[in-house]
Design a protein around this motif. Sequence first.
Motif, PDB file in Angstrom:
ATOM      1  N   GLU A  93       0.284 -12.710  38.005  1.00  0.00           N
ATOM      2  CA  GLU A  93      -0.120 -13.189  39.105  1.00  0.00           C
ATOM      3  C   GLU A  93       0.792 -14.346  39.484  1.00  0.00           C
ATOM      4  O   GLU A  93       1.385 -14.225  40.760  1.00  0.00           O
ATOM      5  CB  GLU A  93      -1.447 -13.515  39.302  1.00  0.00           C
ATOM      6  CG  GLU A  93      -2.067 -13.412  40.657  1.00  0.00           C
ATOM      7  CD  GLU A  93      -1.909 -11.917  41.323  1.00  0.00           C
ATOM      8  OE1 GLU A  93      -1.722 -12.218  42.521  1.00  0.00           O
ATOM      9  OE2 GLU A  93      -2.077 -11.068  40.506  1.00  0.00           O
ATOM     10  N   TYR A  96       4.294 -13.234  40.488  1.00  0.00           N
ATOM     11  CA  TYR A  96       4.069 -12.227  41.619  1.00  0.00           C
ATOM     12  C   TYR A  96       4.274 -13.193  42.952  1.00  0.00           C
ATOM     13  O   TYR A  96       4.867 -12.948  43.769  1.00  0.00           O
ATOM     14  CB  TYR A  96       2.838 -11.333  41.575  1.00  0.00           C
ATOM     15  CG  TYR A  96       2.813 -10.608  42.848  1.00  0.00           C
ATOM     16  CD1 TYR A  96       3.266  -9.598  42.926  1.00  0.00           C
ATOM     17  CD2 TYR A  96       1.947 -11.133  43.885  1.00  0.00           C
ATOM     18  CE1 TYR A  96       3.123  -8.635  44.219  1.00  0.00           C
ATOM     19  CE2 TYR A  96       1.727 -10.523  45.112  1.00  0.00           C
ATOM     20  CZ  TYR A  96       2.411  -8.917  45.236  1.00  0.00           C
ATOM     21  OH  TYR A  96       2.229  -8.551  46.420  1.00  0.00           O
ATOM     22  N   ASP A  97       3.717 -14.355  42.756  1.00  0.00           N
ATOM     23  CA  ASP A  97       3.675 -15.009  43.951  1.00  0.00           C
ATOM     24  C   ASP A  97       4.889 -15.864  44.082  1.00  0.00           C
ATOM     25  O   ASP A  97       5.248 -15.895  45.233  1.00  0.00           O
ATOM     26  CB  ASP A  97       2.458 -16.344  43.574  1.00  0.00           C
ATOM     27  CG  ASP A  97       1.018 -15.620  43.823  1.00  0.00           C
ATOM     28  OD1 ASP A  97       0.685 -14.796  44.510  1.00  0.00           O
ATOM     29  OD2 ASP A  97       0.003 -16.496  43.251  1.00  0.00           O
ATOM     30  N   GLU A 126       2.500   2.648  38.282  1.00  0.00           N
ATOM     31  CA  GLU A 126       2.285   1.354  38.365  1.00  0.00           C
ATOM     32  C   GLU A 126       3.486   0.685  39.333  1.00  0.00           C
ATOM     33  O   GLU A 126       3.043  -0.207  39.963  1.00  0.00           O
ATOM     34  CB  GLU A 126       2.204   0.702  37.009  1.00  0.00           C
ATOM     35  CG  GLU A 126       0.898   0.931  36.171  1.00  0.00           C
ATOM     36  CD  GLU A 126       0.967   0.902  34.772  1.00  0.00           C
ATOM     37  OE1 GLU A 126       1.808  -0.233  34.529  1.00  0.00           O
ATOM     38  OE2 GLU A 126       0.159   1.213  34.026  1.00  0.00           O
ATOM     39  N   ALA A 129       2.819   1.325  42.868  1.00  0.00           N
ATOM     40  CA  ALA A 129       1.689   0.486  43.408  1.00  0.00           C
ATOM     41  C   ALA A 129       1.812  -0.885  43.655  1.00  0.00           C
ATOM     42  O   ALA A 129       1.643  -1.307  44.551  1.00  0.00           O
ATOM     43  CB  ALA A 129       0.469   0.743  42.229  1.00  0.00           C
ATOM     44  N   LEU A 130       2.878  -1.411  42.712  1.00  0.00           N
ATOM     45  CA  LEU A 130       3.198  -2.797  42.950  1.00  0.00           C
ATOM     46  C   LEU A 130       4.110  -2.877  44.168  1.00  0.00           C
ATOM     47  O   LEU A 130       3.884  -3.840  44.926  1.00  0.00           O
ATOM     48  CB  LEU A 130       4.348  -3.251  41.480  1.00  0.00           C
ATOM     49  CG  LEU A 130       4.604  -4.620  41.710  1.00  0.00           C
ATOM     50  CD1 LEU A 130       3.733  -5.697  41.999  1.00  0.00           C
ATOM     51  CD2 LEU A 130       5.672  -4.837  40.485  1.00  0.00           C
ATOM     52  N   GLU A 132       3.969  -1.135  46.852  1.00  0.00           N
ATOM     53  CA  GLU A 132       3.003  -0.837  47.963  1.00  0.00           C
ATOM     54  C   GLU A 132       2.174  -2.119  48.220  1.00  0.00           C
ATOM     55  O   GLU A 132       2.056  -2.690  49.240  1.00  0.00           O
ATOM     56  CB  GLU A 132       2.018   0.273  47.713  1.00  0.00           C
ATOM     57  CG  GLU A 132       2.671   1.769  47.634  1.00  0.00           C
ATOM     58  CD  GLU A 132       1.935   2.787  47.208  1.00  0.00           C
ATOM     59  OE1 GLU A 132       0.825   2.392  46.686  1.00  0.00           O
ATOM     60  OE2 GLU A 132       2.321   4.085  47.532  1.00  0.00           O
ATOM     61  N   ARG A 133       1.846  -2.875  47.229  1.00  0.00           N
ATOM     62  CA  ARG A 133       1.080  -4.281  47.294  1.00  0.00           C
ATOM     63  C   ARG A 133       2.256  -5.155  47.969  1.00  0.00           C
ATOM     64  O   ARG A 133       1.823  -5.922  48.911  1.00  0.00           O
ATOM     65  CB  ARG A 133       0.522  -4.645  45.896  1.00  0.00           C
ATOM     66  CG  ARG A 133      -0.057  -5.813  46.127  1.00  0.00           C
ATOM     67  CD  ARG A 133      -0.689  -6.306  44.511  1.00  0.00           C
ATOM     68  NE  ARG A 133      -0.855  -7.619  44.375  1.00  0.00           N
ATOM     69  CZ  ARG A 133      -0.995  -8.574  43.650  1.00  0.00           C
ATOM     70  NH1 ARG A 133      -0.448  -8.157  42.251  1.00  0.00           N
ATOM     71  NH2 ARG A 133      -1.135  -9.826  43.591  1.00  0.00           N
ATOM     72  N   LEU A 134       3.463  -5.148  47.613  1.00  0.00           N
ATOM     73  CA  LEU A 134       4.222  -6.162  48.041  1.00  0.00           C
ATOM     74  C   LEU A 134       4.495  -5.806  49.491  1.00  0.00           C
ATOM     75  O   LEU A 134       4.669  -6.903  50.290  1.00  0.00           O
ATOM     76  CB  LEU A 134       5.733  -6.089  47.290  1.00  0.00           C
ATOM     77  CG  LEU A 134       5.980  -6.950  46.040  1.00  0.00           C
ATOM     78  CD1 LEU A 134       7.030  -6.517  45.262  1.00  0.00           C
ATOM     79  CD2 LEU A 134       6.056  -8.478  46.244  1.00  0.00           C
ATOM     80  N   ALA A 136       2.640  -4.613  51.545  1.00  0.00           N
ATOM     81  CA  ALA A 136       1.348  -4.967  52.480  1.00  0.00           C
ATOM     82  C   ALA A 136       1.435  -6.391  52.562  1.00  0.00           C
ATOM     83  O   ALA A 136       1.166  -6.843  53.746  1.00  0.00           O
ATOM     84  CB  ALA A 136       0.136  -4.677  51.595  1.00  0.00           C
ATOM     85  N   ASP A 137       1.789  -7.176  51.523  1.00  0.00           N
ATOM     86  CA  ASP A 137       1.726  -8.661  51.411  1.00  0.00           C
ATOM     87  C   ASP A 137       3.041  -9.160  52.594  1.00  0.00           C
ATOM     88  O   ASP A 137       2.978 -10.332  53.123  1.00  0.00           O
ATOM     89  CB  ASP A 137       1.858  -9.211  50.212  1.00  0.00           C
ATOM     90  CG  ASP A 137       0.735  -9.039  49.518  1.00  0.00           C
ATOM     91  OD1 ASP A 137      -0.358  -8.738  50.045  1.00  0.00           O
ATOM     92  OD2 ASP A 137       0.649  -9.284  48.186  1.00  0.00           O
ATOM     93  N   LYS A 139       3.819  -7.480  55.208  1.00  0.00           N
ATOM     94  CA  LYS A 139       3.734  -6.958  56.587  1.00  0.00           C
ATOM     95  C   LYS A 139       4.256  -8.194  57.587  1.00  0.00           C
ATOM     96  O   LYS A 139       3.720  -9.174  57.620  1.00  0.00           O
ATOM     97  CB  LYS A 139       2.183  -6.600  56.703  1.00  0.00           C
ATOM     98  CG  LYS A 139       2.050  -5.767  57.903  1.00  0.00           C
ATOM     99  CD  LYS A 139       1.754  -4.234  57.235  1.00  0.00           C
ATOM    100  CE  LYS A 139       1.665  -3.422  58.488  1.00  0.00           C
ATOM    101  NZ  LYS A 139       2.318  -2.173  57.922  1.00  0.00           N
TER     102      LYS A 139
END
Length: 163
Positions: A93, A96-97, A126, A129-130, A132-134, A136-137, A139
């Motif tokens: 995490e 990631y940040d 996976e 998915a990672l 897609e998460r990035l 979204a963050d 946006k």
Amino acid sequence: MMIVNEQIKASEVLLTGIDGEDLGIVSRSEALALAKRHNVDLVCLSLMSSPPPCRLVSRSAAKQDMNAKKQSEKRNELSQKTKEIRLTPHIEEHDYDTKLRQIEKLLEAGKAVELNVRAQGKESKEAKALLERLLADLKGKGNKETGIQVSGKGAIVKLLPAR
């Protein structure tokens, strides 16, 4: 490279005058004589058409136009540099940040970013998915140039700065 005066080999040219007026198709010799009379140069704008479009301009003005065109092309080329950010599907995490902040800074600086998640075998889900998460963050900070491309080696997406 600029083609001027006697370097122009075409028998006829599509001539534009000093003030931008259209003088039509004239012979090369007539165009050169006109250039001499007005103490300017005959400059060929493009060799891709027949007859080639030519213009009567002062040499310094023609060189300035060419230099300005080269500089703008160079500026556009520099702004399109892409920075690659590599990730793994099992990112912690705090890492990631950190990557997210790094990507945000690059996008705010106007650079394109290519997000590359390395994965092997079944990790490709996976990896997607990672990404897609990035996305979204991120946006509002960046827009996808390409969709998420998944291959056997991982997943890639390219982001352009939001303007």
